[in-house]
Design a protein around this motif. Sequence first.
Motif, PDB file in Angstrom:
ATOM      1  N   ARG A  18      36.643  35.966  36.632  1.00 26.90           N
ATOM      2  CA  ARG A  18      36.961  37.763  37.619  1.00 26.90           C
ATOM      3  C   ARG A  18      36.157  38.788  36.921  1.00 26.90           C
ATOM      4  O   ARG A  18      35.823  39.110  38.089  1.00 26.90           O
ATOM      5  N   PHE A  19      37.216  39.061  35.963  1.00 33.06           N
ATOM      6  CA  PHE A  19      37.291  40.172  35.756  1.00 33.06           C
ATOM      7  C   PHE A  19      35.241  40.655  35.931  1.00 33.06           C
ATOM      8  O   PHE A  19      34.831  41.862  36.006  1.00 33.06           O
ATOM      9  N   THR A  20      34.884  40.564  34.853  1.00 32.53           N
ATOM     10  CA  THR A  20      33.549  40.312  34.486  1.00 32.53           C
ATOM     11  C   THR A  20      32.537  40.377  35.235  1.00 32.53           C
ATOM     12  O   THR A  20      31.604  41.060  35.831  1.00 32.53           O
ATOM     13  N   ALA A  21      33.060  39.542  36.310  1.00 27.51           N
ATOM     14  CA  ALA A  21      31.947  39.561  37.353  1.00 27.51           C
ATOM     15  C   ALA A  21      32.028  40.534  38.839  1.00 27.51           C
ATOM     16  O   ALA A  21      31.774  40.407  40.176  1.00 27.51           O
ATOM     17  N   GLY A  22      33.420  41.266  37.864  1.00 27.43           N
ATOM     18  CA  GLY A  22      33.651  42.363  38.864  1.00 27.43           C
ATOM     19  C   GLY A  22      34.372  41.838  40.368  1.00 27.43           C
ATOM     20  O   GLY A  22      34.446  42.536  41.554  1.00 27.43           O
ATOM     21  N   GLN A  23      35.153  40.887  40.384  1.00 24.79           N
ATOM     22  CA  GLN A  23      36.193  40.345  41.600  1.00 24.79           C
ATOM     23  C   GLN A  23      37.699  40.259  41.424  1.00 24.79           C
ATOM     24  O   GLN A  23      37.879  40.216  42.161  1.00 24.79           O
ATOM     25  N   THR A  24      37.707  41.302  40.121  1.00 24.81           N
ATOM     26  CA  THR A  24      39.118  41.376  39.920  1.00 24.81           C
ATOM     27  C   THR A  24      39.125  43.384  40.068  1.00 24.81           C
ATOM     28  O   THR A  24      38.190  44.080  39.891  1.00 24.81           O
ATOM     29  N   THR A  25      40.109  43.975  40.063  1.00 18.98           N
ATOM     30  CA  THR A  25      40.449  45.492  39.678  1.00 18.98           C
ATOM     31  C   THR A  25      41.215  45.372  38.902  1.00 18.98           C
ATOM     32  O   THR A  25      41.869  44.577  37.953  1.00 18.98           O
ATOM     33  N   ALA A  30      47.132  44.399  34.634  1.00 20.63           N
ATOM     34  CA  ALA A  30      48.376  45.154  34.354  1.00 20.63           C
ATOM     35  C   ALA A  30      49.522  44.442  34.252  1.00 20.63           C
ATOM     36  O   ALA A  30      49.723  44.430  36.233  1.00 20.63           O
ATOM     37  N   SER A  31      49.584  43.029  34.273  1.00 20.31           N
ATOM     38  CA  SER A  31      50.763  42.955  34.545  1.00 20.31           C
ATOM     39  C   SER A  31      51.595  41.984  33.578  1.00 20.31           C
ATOM     40  O   SER A  31      51.417  41.657  32.478  1.00 20.31           O
ATOM     41  N   VAL A  48      44.247  40.407  26.120  1.00 18.66           N
ATOM     42  CA  VAL A  48      45.199  40.834  25.975  1.00 18.66           C
ATOM     43  C   VAL A  48      45.481  42.281  25.279  1.00 18.66           C
ATOM     44  O   VAL A  48      46.614  42.918  26.486  1.00 18.66           O
ATOM     45  N   ALA A  49      45.587  42.458  24.523  1.00 20.63           N
ATOM     46  CA  ALA A  49      45.827  43.264  23.848  1.00 20.63           C
ATOM     47  C   ALA A  49      45.479  44.753  24.799  1.00 20.63           C
ATOM     48  O   ALA A  49      46.206  45.911  24.259  1.00 20.63           O
ATOM     49  N   LEU A  50      44.457  44.246  25.597  1.00 19.00           N
ATOM     50  CA  LEU A  50      44.300  45.867  26.256  1.00 19.00           C
ATOM     51  C   LEU A  50      44.900  46.197  27.757  1.00 19.00           C
ATOM     52  O   LEU A  50      44.685  46.786  27.868  1.00 19.00           O
ATOM     53  N   PHE A  51      45.615  45.490  27.634  1.00 25.89           N
ATOM     54  CA  PHE A  51      46.418  45.321  28.872  1.00 25.89           C
ATOM     55  C   PHE A  51      47.500  46.128  29.124  1.00 25.89           C
ATOM     56  O   PHE A  51      48.527  45.946  28.116  1.00 25.89           O
ATOM     57  N   PRO A  52      48.104  47.207  30.304  1.00 28.47           N
ATOM     58  CA  PRO A  52      48.769  47.658  29.983  1.00 28.47           C
ATOM     59  C   PRO A  52      50.089  46.900  30.728  1.00 28.47           C
ATOM     60  O   PRO A  52      49.928  46.302  31.362  1.00 28.47           O
ATOM     61  N   PRO A  53      51.104  47.441  30.540  1.00 27.22           N
ATOM     62  CA  PRO A  53      52.422  46.710  31.317  1.00 27.22           C
ATOM     63  C   PRO A  53      52.719  46.468  32.824  1.00 27.22           C
ATOM     64  O   PRO A  53      53.143  45.559  32.993  1.00 27.22           O
ATOM     65  N   CYS A  54      52.359  47.637  33.357  1.00 24.78           N
ATOM     66  CA  CYS A  54      51.935  47.428  34.267  1.00 24.78           C
ATOM     67  C   CYS A  54      50.807  48.667  34.817  1.00 24.78           C
ATOM     68  O   CYS A  54      50.048  49.685  34.089  1.00 24.78           O
ATOM     69  N   ALA A  55      50.673  48.702  35.814  1.00 28.11           N
ATOM     70  CA  ALA A  55      49.413  49.378  36.919  1.00 28.11           C
ATOM     71  C   ALA A  55      49.451  50.765  36.603  1.00 28.11           C
ATOM     72  O   ALA A  55      49.177  51.620  37.167  1.00 28.11           O
TER      73      ALA A  55
END
Length: 101
Positions: A18-25, A30-31, A48-55
């Motif tokens: 979904r992210f690759t297709a531009g369907q998510t922000t 961030a979760s 997953v290593a690139l995700f921040p812990p929260c928005a």
Amino acid sequence: MPDRSLAQRYALRRLATRFTAGQTTLAELASDEWLEMEVETAEEKAFVALFPPCACCIEYTLGLDEAAWEEQLRIAAHALASHFTVGPGIRRVAEGGVRSW
């Protein structure tokens, strides 16, 4: 029915697609849900290593490098979405769906 770990891994792959297709922000990525899951493949770990812990941590953590971070996320998401095997008996189908066998 897949076990919880396999279901989370499949959900992570769908998120990458979904992210690759531009369907998510970026904020949807961030979760702490994703940070607590057990990842198995190099592609899952890289994404997953690139995700921040929260928005709220996106701006705090990244500062002015948000564009570079987003590009790294896109590369990792594409690698994960393109990875053939999700788990035992579940494989990616060319049209973006999944098939169990």
